[in-house]
Write a protein that holds these residues in place. Sequence first.
Motif, PDB file in Angstrom:
ATOM      1  N   UNK A 105       0.819  -1.201   0.000  1.00  0.00           N
ATOM      2  CA  UNK A 105       0.000   0.000   0.000  1.00  0.00           C
ATOM      3  C   UNK A 105       0.861   1.261   0.000  1.00  0.00           C
ATOM      4  N   UNK A 106       0.412   2.258  -0.745  1.00  0.00           N
ATOM      5  CA  UNK A 106       1.047   3.578  -0.694  1.00  0.00           C
ATOM      6  C   UNK A 106       0.444   4.345   0.478  1.00  0.00           C
ATOM      7  N   UNK A 107       0.968   4.130   1.661  1.00  0.00           N
ATOM      8  CA  UNK A 107       0.406   4.741   2.868  1.00  0.00           C
ATOM      9  C   UNK A 107       1.171   6.008   3.226  1.00  0.00           C
ATOM     10  N   UNK A 108       0.507   7.153   3.081  1.00  0.00           N
ATOM     11  CA  UNK A 108       1.096   8.440   3.465  1.00  0.00           C
ATOM     12  C   UNK A 108       0.588   8.846   4.841  1.00  0.00           C
ATOM     13  N   UNK A 109       1.360   9.647   5.540  1.00  0.00           N
ATOM     14  CA  UNK A 109       0.980  10.156   6.847  1.00  0.00           C
ATOM     15  C   UNK A 109       1.062  11.675   6.851  1.00  0.00           C
ATOM     16  N   UNK A 110       0.127  12.314   7.537  1.00  0.00           N
ATOM     17  CA  UNK A 110       0.095  13.766   7.695  1.00  0.00           C
ATOM     18  C   UNK A 110       0.362  14.090   9.151  1.00  0.00           C
ATOM     19  N   UNK A 111       1.519  14.677   9.406  1.00  0.00           N
ATOM     20  CA  UNK A 111       1.907  15.047  10.775  1.00  0.00           C
ATOM     21  C   UNK A 111       2.455  16.460  10.713  1.00  0.00           C
ATOM     22  N   UNK A 112       1.849  17.371  11.456  1.00  0.00           N
ATOM     23  CA  UNK A 112       2.172  18.791  11.304  1.00  0.00           C
ATOM     24  C   UNK A 112       3.661  19.059  11.510  1.00  0.00           C
ATOM     25  N   UNK A 113       4.193  18.656  12.647  1.00  0.00           N
ATOM     26  CA  UNK A 113       5.609  18.915  12.945  1.00  0.00           C
ATOM     27  C   UNK A 113       6.191  17.678  13.645  1.00  0.00           C
ATOM     28  N   UNK A 114       6.537  16.668  12.885  1.00  0.00           N
ATOM     29  CA  UNK A 114       6.970  15.405  13.490  1.00  0.00           C
ATOM     30  C   UNK A 114       8.378  15.485  14.054  1.00  0.00           C
ATOM     31  N   UNK A 115       8.587  14.802  15.138  1.00  0.00           N
ATOM     32  CA  UNK A 115       9.931  14.645  15.698  1.00  0.00           C
ATOM     33  C   UNK A 115      10.440  13.257  15.342  1.00  0.00           C
ATOM     34  N   UNK A 116      11.742  13.072  15.490  1.00  0.00           N
ATOM     35  CA  UNK A 116      12.319  11.759  15.211  1.00  0.00           C
ATOM     36  C   UNK A 116      11.746  10.710  16.154  1.00  0.00           C
ATOM     37  N   UNK A 117      11.534  11.079  17.422  1.00  0.00           N
ATOM     38  CA  UNK A 117      10.982  10.125  18.386  1.00  0.00           C
ATOM     39  C   UNK A 117       9.555   9.745  18.012  1.00  0.00           C
ATOM     40  N   UNK A 118       8.748  10.726  17.594  1.00  0.00           N
ATOM     41  CA  UNK A 118       7.372  10.430  17.210  1.00  0.00           C
ATOM     42  C   UNK A 118       7.339   9.528  15.981  1.00  0.00           C
ATOM     43  N   UNK A 119       8.174   9.824  14.985  1.00  0.00           N
ATOM     44  CA  UNK A 119       8.211   9.000  13.782  1.00  0.00           C
ATOM     45  C   UNK A 119       8.699   7.592  14.101  1.00  0.00           C
ATOM     46  N   UNK A 120       9.629   7.482  15.055  1.00  0.00           N
ATOM     47  CA  UNK A 120      10.107   6.157  15.447  1.00  0.00           C
ATOM     48  C   UNK A 120       8.971   5.360  16.076  1.00  0.00           C
ATOM     49  N   UNK A 121       8.189   5.984  16.939  1.00  0.00           N
ATOM     50  CA  UNK A 121       7.076   5.271  17.581  1.00  0.00           C
ATOM     51  C   UNK A 121       6.048   4.818  16.544  1.00  0.00           C
ATOM     52  N   UNK A 122       5.747   5.698  15.586  1.00  0.00           N
ATOM     53  CA  UNK A 122       4.751   5.357  14.564  1.00  0.00           C
ATOM     54  C   UNK A 122       5.258   4.220  13.683  1.00  0.00           C
ATOM     55  N   UNK A 123       6.521   4.298  13.277  1.00  0.00           N
ATOM     56  CA  UNK A 123       7.053   3.273  12.396  1.00  0.00           C
ATOM     57  C   UNK A 123       7.273   1.941  13.122  1.00  0.00           C
ATOM     58  N   UNK A 124       7.611   1.991  14.387  1.00  0.00           N
ATOM     59  CA  UNK A 124       7.684   0.744  15.149  1.00  0.00           C
ATOM     60  C   UNK A 124       6.302   0.095  15.223  1.00  0.00           C
ATOM     61  N   UNK A 125       5.278   0.929  15.351  1.00  0.00           N
ATOM     62  CA  UNK A 125       3.910   0.394  15.375  1.00  0.00           C
ATOM     63  C   UNK A 125       3.550  -0.218  14.026  1.00  0.00           C
TER      64      UNK A 125
END
Length: 745
Positions: free
Chosen positions: A664-684
């Motif tokens: 799937x071409x899954x895009x995400x919309x996050x206003x101001x992402x941090x590296x820690x937030x992106x790590x949590x999302x991608x680990x999920x």
Amino acid sequence: MTSFPRFVDGIALGVATQVSSRELRRHCASTAAASALTHPDYSILGGRLYVAGLHKDTQRSFTDWVICYGTGKDAILGREVVELAKRFGSDLDDAIVHSRDFLFSYASIHSLAHSYLLRVDGRVIERPQHMYMRVALTVHRDNLPMVLETYDSLSRRLFTFATPTLANAGTVHPHYASCFLYMPDVSSSAGLLEGVHDLDRFWLADGGIGLSLGGVPCRRAGTDGQPGVLSLMKVYDAHADYTSLCRRTRPSRATVHLPIWHGDVQPFITCRTSRAAAHERVKGLFLGLWIPDIFMERLASDESWSLFNPTDVPGLLETHGGNFAAQYEEYARTVDPVAVVRARDLWAAICRAQQESGGPFVLYQDSINLKNNQAHLGIIRTSNLCTEIVQFASREHTAVCTLASVAVPRFVRSSGSYDFGGLHAVTKLAVYGLNALIDVASYPTPEARTSAEETRALAVGVQGLADVFMALGMPFSSSRARDLNVAIFETIYHAAYEASCELARRDGPYPLFSGSPASSGRLQHDMWPETVTSDRYDFGALRAQIQEHGLRNSMLTAQMPTASTARLLGNCDGVDPYTSNVVAHRVLSGDYTEMCGWLVRDLERRGLWTEHMRLDILRNHGSVQNVAGLPDDVKEIYRTAWEIEPRSVVDLAADRGPYIDQTQSMSLNIAQPSADEMMRIQLHAWERGLKTGLYYLRTQAPAYPLPYGVGRIPAGTSAPAASEDAGKVVDSGSTGEVQCETCSA
């Protein structure tokens, strides 16, 4: 509302003293479309005015039109289409319903005319209904019942083939494949440079390309030095720039996929950002990272990560899963790495690049290979341009995929229920059509033809999932939406496999079927742990039929972005949520902005749609969360992508994952992402078993520009979109996203 007088005044003010009837029609149409911020019905009015002019300038009879433009030395239509039109002339002409052209919005018909309808000397000479019949006739040829059924479904906008098919079907350029997955010859510099010629041919055949450079030696100085991945990408980028000038509908683009252990991965990550040196910056190539489970484990536990020259670690290119992890750890003990970095430092660099450029894309190599319909062919090492196609590719097999998408909002009943039977039937029709296209298409290289004919891979996805939820009053992340999401994709999956099995019973399975997981009864949903199918379909009976007759196609489902064709059908892109309730359509043909039709009609039913309400929504940049006077259920239903928890988007993707045999071409919309937030999302995402962890990351600028329809911009007029992301009303920040129109089905 006082919009109609303003619309009439706009026409009067913009008319020159001397104007042709054609110019007047176009002016009225564009003026109507400019009022779509007042009410979305103005976009429909603009579309009808545009179509009225188009019908006046084109022939009515399909048969006469085909004969006119399919004969003579300047013919643009193929000989077979002409012969079929002559043979079935009256049946084809009687089947065409020209009034359906008046259902297009202005944005849709303008995009259609700009990039799809055929032209002669720059002038559009084709009607939309002619295009649909041209496509149906190309697909099913002398099978008249299937021609008419396919035309009717295309004409009613129940599904659509991808851009290359719509643009090229029946013409003297029969290029119908959307995606090519290419493996260059990495054994020598000469082989890598010879591969440029293949890329040129794919681009000139209207294809989007994904390629792996994982085997390219990393950069090394000295007399026997290697130029590395970035130098090669600059060559490819220059060719993409040149071939873009030769293409009719879209620029040439490719995604280069690189494993995260490659020695050149650090400059690779930044080469589309302002941090890259000028001699290493690329613009026509996108970036994809292939990430194994062992990296995610080390990321979670904050460990180090070694980068290698691929010539020193050949086993890493030929393994996956536990074998890859064991091989990697063995190399880490026995081979001198190019560098050793902290996994989280590398992740922070990835996140910074994503914030600025939207990429690199993230793909999980072990999930892809552990859930692979083509596991018997070999390791998958590359995806396509838009990260939704994953197939085996080699020097002898350039993987090919032909795409279609189903317009899922068309199956919402007025009673508030969903027509799964209709969805099932149309999906099967799409599979029959895609399968037929494989046989009539022209392929740019022998390796592409070989792969297309031996694997017969195709992909059916959806567009407008967010529209379904809005039409049924379901918040995007609600449990009801999650259940319907699964039911829709289970239906498409079952229909696609049933259709392919029926084709195999008639024509035989695809040539490389023997030894595949499906040949032993293991289907895609069996590869996902704890998948529980519903009682709606008998998968046991289907599995038995497949084991008896086989499948005609090795791959059947994927979720593509649908960035361009969704505009044609008036739907939200793919499975994405709306990014704003003020919708800015940005495609190659221009920018068109309108209020979200679902929201406006919902508010009209509730007696809440007023000029004050309209301006309030605009002042809030297309969000309704802080608009006074709106019920809580309205605020929940019309949350934008920026107001939906990213984990919810990931969960929806994971829920439907067992029914998508590619990815799937899954895009995400996050206003101001941090590296820690992106790590949590991608680990999920990784833990949920997704194959593609991220297509685009879209971010927002810290401050909004003046919203449309407020202040200096007069209400009811159009304004240019402030970013390249179709669907946003405000500046996206700096993702630099270019919508993938090549892969959009």
